[in-house]
Design a protein around this motif. Structure first.
Motif, mmCIF file in Angstrom:
data_model
loop_
_atom_site.group_PDB
_atom_site.id
_atom_site.type_symbol
_atom_site.label_atom_id
_atom_site.label_comp_id
_atom_site.label_asym_id
_atom_site.label_seq_id
_atom_site.Cartn_x
_atom_site.Cartn_y
_atom_site.Cartn_z
ATOM 1 N N VAL A 218 0.886 -1.257 0.021
ATOM 2 C CA VAL A 218 0.077 0.013 0.054
ATOM 3 C C VAL A 218 0.828 1.231 -0.019
ATOM 4 C CG1 VAL A 218 -1.760 1.240 1.249
ATOM 5 C CG2 VAL A 218 -1.892 -1.135 1.258
ATOM 6 N N LYS A 219 1.998 1.381 0.672
ATOM 7 C CA LYS A 219 2.804 2.233 0.726
ATOM 8 C C LYS A 219 3.531 2.613 -0.594
ATOM 9 C CE LYS A 219 4.271 2.182 5.678
ATOM 10 N NZ LYS A 219 5.167 1.726 6.655
ATOM 11 N N GLU A 220 4.087 1.491 -1.067
ATOM 12 C CA GLU A 220 4.667 1.600 -2.389
ATOM 13 C C GLU A 220 3.586 2.171 -3.562
ATOM 14 O OE1 GLU A 220 5.259 0.588 -6.473
ATOM 15 O OE2 GLU A 220 4.301 -0.912 -5.450
ATOM 16 N N ILE A 221 2.334 1.689 -3.623
ATOM 17 C CA ILE A 221 1.566 2.422 -4.447
ATOM 18 C C ILE A 221 1.360 3.668 -4.058
ATOM 19 C CG2 ILE A 221 -1.027 2.210 -5.315
ATOM 20 C CD1 ILE A 221 -0.864 -0.901 -4.675
ATOM 21 N N GLY A 222 1.139 4.065 -2.801
ATOM 22 C CA GLY A 222 0.972 5.520 -2.446
ATOM 23 C C GLY A 222 2.064 6.344 -2.946
ATOM 24 N N ARG A 223 3.210 5.866 -2.874
ATOM 25 C CA ARG A 223 4.487 6.960 -3.152
ATOM 26 C C ARG A 223 4.226 6.940 -4.519
ATOM 27 N NH1 ARG A 223 7.160 3.813 0.620
ATOM 28 N NH2 ARG A 223 7.755 2.273 -0.781
ATOM 29 N N TRP A 224 4.056 5.849 -5.480
ATOM 30 C CA TRP A 224 4.056 5.920 -6.919
ATOM 31 C C TRP A 224 2.962 6.858 -7.169
ATOM 32 C CZ3 TRP A 224 -0.446 4.587 -9.575
ATOM 33 C CH2 TRP A 224 -0.441 4.440 -11.136
ATOM 34 N N HIS A 225 1.517 6.732 -6.561
ATOM 35 C CA HIS A 225 0.514 7.428 -7.046
ATOM 36 C C HIS A 225 0.665 9.009 -6.744
ATOM 37 C CE1 HIS A 225 -4.186 8.139 -6.501
ATOM 38 N NE2 HIS A 225 -3.645 8.420 -7.787
ATOM 39 N N ASN A 226 1.456 9.366 -5.604
ATOM 40 C CA ASN A 226 1.590 10.997 -5.297
ATOM 41 C C ASN A 226 2.601 11.413 -6.320
ATOM 42 O OD1 ASN A 226 -0.633 10.459 -3.261
ATOM 43 N ND2 ASN A 226 1.032 10.662 -1.682
ATOM 44 N N GLU A 227 3.828 10.564 -6.647
ATOM 45 C CA GLU A 227 4.610 11.279 -7.360
ATOM 46 C C GLU A 227 3.960 11.484 -8.866
ATOM 47 O OE1 GLU A 227 7.831 12.093 -7.591
ATOM 48 O OE2 GLU A 227 7.416 12.405 -5.430
ATOM 49 N N ARG A 228 2.968 10.501 -9.352
ATOM 50 C CA ARG A 228 2.409 10.975 -10.625
ATOM 51 C C ARG A 228 1.572 11.785 -10.615
ATOM 52 N NH1 ARG A 228 0.763 8.002 -15.487
ATOM 53 N NH2 ARG A 228 -1.469 7.641 -15.455
ATOM 54 N N ILE A 229 0.840 12.092 -9.416
ATOM 55 C CA ILE A 229 -0.067 13.025 -9.276
ATOM 56 C C ILE A 229 0.543 14.531 -9.781
ATOM 57 C CG2 ILE A 229 -1.406 14.614 -7.568
ATOM 58 C CD1 ILE A 229 -2.443 12.017 -6.456
ATOM 59 N N LYS A 230 1.865 14.562 -9.200
ATOM 60 C CA LYS A 230 2.717 15.988 -9.581
ATOM 61 C C LYS A 230 3.075 16.094 -11.105
ATOM 62 C CE LYS A 230 5.391 15.395 -5.340
ATOM 63 N NZ LYS A 230 6.788 15.000 -4.601
ATOM 64 N N THR A 231 2.834 15.171 -11.755
ATOM 65 C CA THR A 231 3.326 15.407 -13.308
ATOM 66 C C THR A 231 2.124 14.998 -14.190
ATOM 67 O OG1 THR A 231 4.485 13.218 -13.327
ATOM 68 C CG2 THR A 231 5.857 14.894 -12.804
ATOM 69 N N HIS A 232 1.081 14.304 -13.817
ATOM 70 C CA HIS A 232 0.234 13.923 -14.594
ATOM 71 C C HIS A 232 -0.735 15.051 -14.996
ATOM 72 C CE1 HIS A 232 -2.694 10.931 -16.714
ATOM 73 N NE2 HIS A 232 -3.351 11.297 -15.851
ATOM 74 N N PRO A 233 -0.686 15.587 -16.342
ATOM 75 C CA PRO A 233 -1.251 16.797 -16.792
ATOM 76 C C PRO A 233 -2.684 17.108 -15.983
ATOM 77 C CG PRO A 233 -0.251 15.942 -18.674
ATOM 78 C CD PRO A 233 -0.158 14.919 -17.444
ATOM 79 N N PRO A 234 -3.649 16.044 -16.118
ATOM 80 C CA PRO A 234 -4.942 16.575 -15.573
ATOM 81 C C PRO A 234 -5.117 16.957 -14.258
ATOM 82 C CG PRO A 234 -4.994 14.539 -16.744
ATOM 83 C CD PRO A 234 -3.463 14.844 -16.800
ATOM 84 N N ASN A 235 -3.966 16.198 -13.496
ATOM 85 C CA ASN A 235 -3.855 16.641 -11.824
ATOM 86 C C ASN A 235 -3.090 17.850 -11.721
ATOM 87 O OD1 ASN A 235 -4.055 13.040 -11.418
ATOM 88 N ND2 ASN A 235 -5.260 14.340 -10.312
ATOM 89 N N VAL A 236 -2.000 18.142 -12.599
ATOM 90 C CA VAL A 236 -1.129 19.268 -12.438
ATOM 91 C C VAL A 236 -2.293 20.508 -12.711
ATOM 92 C CG1 VAL A 236 0.311 20.773 -13.700
ATOM 93 C CG2 VAL A 236 0.630 18.350 -13.471
ATOM 94 N N GLY A 237 -3.438 20.514 -13.621
ATOM 95 C CA GLY A 237 -4.213 21.447 -13.602
ATOM 96 C C GLY A 237 -5.115 21.342 -12.477
ATOM 97 N N LEU A 238 -5.650 20.527 -11.822
ATOM 98 C CA LEU A 238 -6.437 20.532 -10.721
ATOM 99 C C LEU A 238 -5.839 21.099 -9.544
ATOM 100 C CD1 LEU A 238 -8.321 17.113 -11.039
ATOM 101 C CD2 LEU A 238 -9.200 19.447 -10.998
#
Lengths: 626, 74
Positions: A218-238
């Motif tokens: 769960v921690k590993e998925i959380g780290r991956w998810h939060n890193e991706r949130i920083k650069t994934h364009p739909p999330n960058v905009g939000l």
């Protein structure tokens, strides 16, 4: 010992002032998973057909899912459901925030409320213990005063509270429920159901840890998810603009509902949208439990007429359309002030904006006159009239008492042809996406069991061209054409609804999850399994999503809904009068054929009733007799 | 190097002649957006060769870049 959930459902009977705990087995949890499925299950098993939604017979459900409260962005939502006082059918409405994880940490996965308290009460849930407490001192308070009062009374500033404002107490049929003053279960009138039960609030405090089956995973998925949130364009905009970033694109596309759905372009949109919003009233980002997206807006403004306080949740896209373009108001502080009043009084801002637009169009056309409005004019563009009318509705005073019924009932009461300006589906006012510009979204409005609902399917526009590859894991390979109404569009809707339904059943935020945002289908399945210890597949999650839609459909059919209720507003069958979509309309005959095609694809009969085969496929044997 | 761009909705007006842009080796998506005159604020969906892309991602010769404005949700 279950992983990810407690295995405990709290049942509260307000009439008898009693409570007990049910412990369903693992099979039940894995079959229904959470959210709307929990709600449908209890409504279908226990609610007599034809009851008044505001009577003590109604059942009010607050449901988390088996994964709510896991330390992952967006795994923090809950659903409230009952029989809706707005539609007379199935109701569900989701919100994020902090309340749902707190309920899980307090030992419960859901709360089922029955009956009616003889006098106002609130529930206090702390680490598995439950009290039904006197709320005489809370009745009449707005949501902020309620929060403050409860923190003092319970001597704990870390409690999490869901509450209703005065609008819910007064049974405004689109009253909402809030938590932490920034998060709203807006749609379908659940605030009125709380009010009808004399239930002002549920305060929770939980200090227990949820056990994860594979905490490291769960921690590993959380780290991956939060890193991706920083650069994934739909999330960058939000993160940068929240949903206020949608106003410009939707207006430029020509489908920003304007002047009560008459037009699709608002000439004042730039004054409401990002970046103007951020240069004037924006204070800071806010977020929900454990979420890295931080899409929420806090606003602040010192202003004589329209002061804004950062504690009360800033206007988002739907609010800007509701009280802005729908009413042709481009005064951002006034729109944000109207939103703040709705939040404090406990009104769904979507329905409220639609109701005010309806009243303004009636006034423009002489159906309402100054005799109905205490001598005041109600014209498009009049910000003070908007604020006055919101306060009238919350107080159920004068014209506000009629408008508190929603546009369907209000138009019937007003008569004089008011129905032609009352835009709703199944009795619920529409969220602000013109279906002539995204026809898959229009199908969602028509086919949602809750009435016009934009959280039914992903929006067509994202899946044009190579955008469709986001739905490859669901087997959709052909690019989506936003303006088409054909079999391919229905296939997009059918598949998109399943993808969106996974999020609704698991109580995940669409702004972190599949298919648009940072979570992927593959990693979502991994996450569910790391949390629960199960070995679910995407197929099983899709089945759970379909179960939700089918159970809600059976509930509505039982209450007398027919294919005639799966419809659109008349304006979308007419040509768009101006803007980039000028001349575009949805053909009513083609639309009806697509609805029948949907029934065919779903395994429903020509009357929209799930067949025996579909119920058995989904393991819903207990519904065969319906 | 040549990059093919596919633009949708209100971004269509930025479409270059022939749908292609010439960029220097080592260019990133942000350089492409600058060349097209598009702000990152106006991009909702970014796909590179049918995969999710990032604004700081390096572009290769022959890549196909799809851009769609943020016009869903609510």
């Amino acid at each position: 010992m279950p992983f990810g959930y407690n295995g405990k459902i709290l049942h509260v009977d307000l009439t008898r002032e009693a409570w007990n705990v049910e412990e369903p087995d693992e099979k039940w949890y894995r079959t229904y998973m959470g959210g709307s499925n929990f709600i449908s299950h209890y409504l279908l098993k226990e609610l007599p057909v034809g009851i008044d939604p505001l009577s003590k017979e109604n059942i009010l459900v607050f449901a988390c899912s088996v994964v709510t409260g896991a330390p992952l962005s967006g795994f923090n939502r809950y659903t409230i459901g009952a029989k809706s006082p707005l539609t007379g059918g199935f109701a569900e409405t989701e919100a994020g925030g902090y309340w749902a994880p707190e309920l899980k940490f307090a030992g419960f996965d859901a709360v089922i409320v029955r009956g009616r308290a003889p006098k106002p009460v609130y529930l206090w849930i702390k680490d598995g213990a439950v009290e039904i407490r006197d709320a005489a001192g809370l009745w009449g308070l707005d949501n902020w005063q309620t929060q403050e009062h409860l923190e003092r009374e319970l001597e704990d500033t870390r409690i999490r509270v869901v509450s209703i404002g005065p609008a819910g107490e007064r049974l405004v049929r689109y009253a909402c429920v809030q938590n932490d003053l920034e998060h709203y279960n807006g749609r379908t009138g659940m605030g009125a159901v709380m009010g009808s039960k004399n239930l002002k609030a549920i305060a929770v405090r939980g200090t227990q840890k949820l056990q994860m089956a594979d905490p490291e995973k769960v921690k590993e998925i959380g780290r991956w998810h939060n890193e991706r949130i920083k650069t994934h364009p739909p999330n960058v905009g939000l993160t940068k603009f929240g949903t206020t970033g949608l106003v410009k694109g939707i207006n430029d596309g020509g489908f920003l509902p304007t002047r009560n759905f008459k037009e699709g372009v608002f000439e004042g949109a730039d004054k409401l949208a990002a970046p103007a919003y951020h240069e004037t009233i924006f204070h800071s980002n806010s977020t929900c439990w454990a979420c890295a997206v931080r899409c929420k807006r806090r606003v602040e403004l010192a202003h004589d007429k329209y002061p804004l306080d950062k504690r009360f949740g800033g206007a988002e896209y739907e609010s800007l359309a509701a009280l802005g373009s729908m009413l042709a108001i481009d005064n951002l502080p006034a729109v944000a002030r109207g939103n703040q009043i709705c939040n404090l009084q406990g009104l769904d801002v979507v329905s409220t904006g639609a109701v005010v637009a309806f009243a303004m169009e009636c006034f423009e056309n002489g159906i309402l006159t100054e005799k109905d409005t205490d001598g005041r004019t109600l014209r498009y563009g009049d910000a003070d009239a908007m604020i006055w009318l919101i306060e009238q509705i919350a107080a159920r005073s004068g014209l506000g008492d009629v408008l508190a019924l929603g546009v369907k009932r209000a138009s019937e009461k007003i008569g004089r042809g008011a129905e032609q300006y009352a835009f709703h589906i199944k009795g619920q006012e529409l969220a602000f996406h013109d279906g002539r510009g995204k026809t898959g979204m229009a199908l969602g409005f028509a086919l949602s069991p809750t009435g016009a609902d934009h959280i039914e399917t992903p929006h067509d526009v994202a899946f044009q061209g190579d955008g469709v590859s986001k739905l490859f894991p669901m087997g959709l390979f052909d690019p989506v054409e936003p303006l088409k109404t054909d079999a391919a569009k229905m296939r997009f809707f059918y598949i998109g609804q399943k993808a969106w339904g996974i999020n609704n059943v698991l109580n995940l935020c669409n702004f972190v999850s599949v298919p648009i945002h940072a979570m992927t289908f593959g990693r979502l399945v991994e996450a569910v399994n790391a949390i629960t210890g199960w070995d679910v597949s995407l197929y099983e999650l899709v089945n759970a999503a379909e179960r939700s839609n089918v159970m809600a459909r059976v509930f509505n059919n039982r209450e007398g809904f027919t294919p005639k209720d799966d419809t659109l507003i008349s304006r979308w069958f007419e040509e768009m009068p101006s803007g980039p979509l000028k001349g575009k309309r949805i053909d009513p005959e083609v639309f009806r054929d697509l609805v029948q095609l949907y029934y065919d694809m779903s395994g429903w009969d020509a009357q929209g009733r799930p067949t025996r085969g579909k119920l058995v496929e989904l393991g819903l044997y207990w519904l065969l007799e319906n | 190097m040549d990059v093919e761009v596919r633009l949708f909705e209100s971004l269509k007006k930025h479409l270059p002649e022939g749908g292609k842009v010439q960029l220097a080796e080592g260019s990133r998506v942000s350089d492409l957006l600058t060349a097209l005159g598009i702000s990152t604020d106006d991009v909702g969906i970014l796909m590179i060769n049918r995969m999710d892309g990032r604004f700081d991602q390096l572009i290769q010769n022959g890549d196909v870049v799809t851009l769609i404005p943020p016009i869903g949700g609510g």
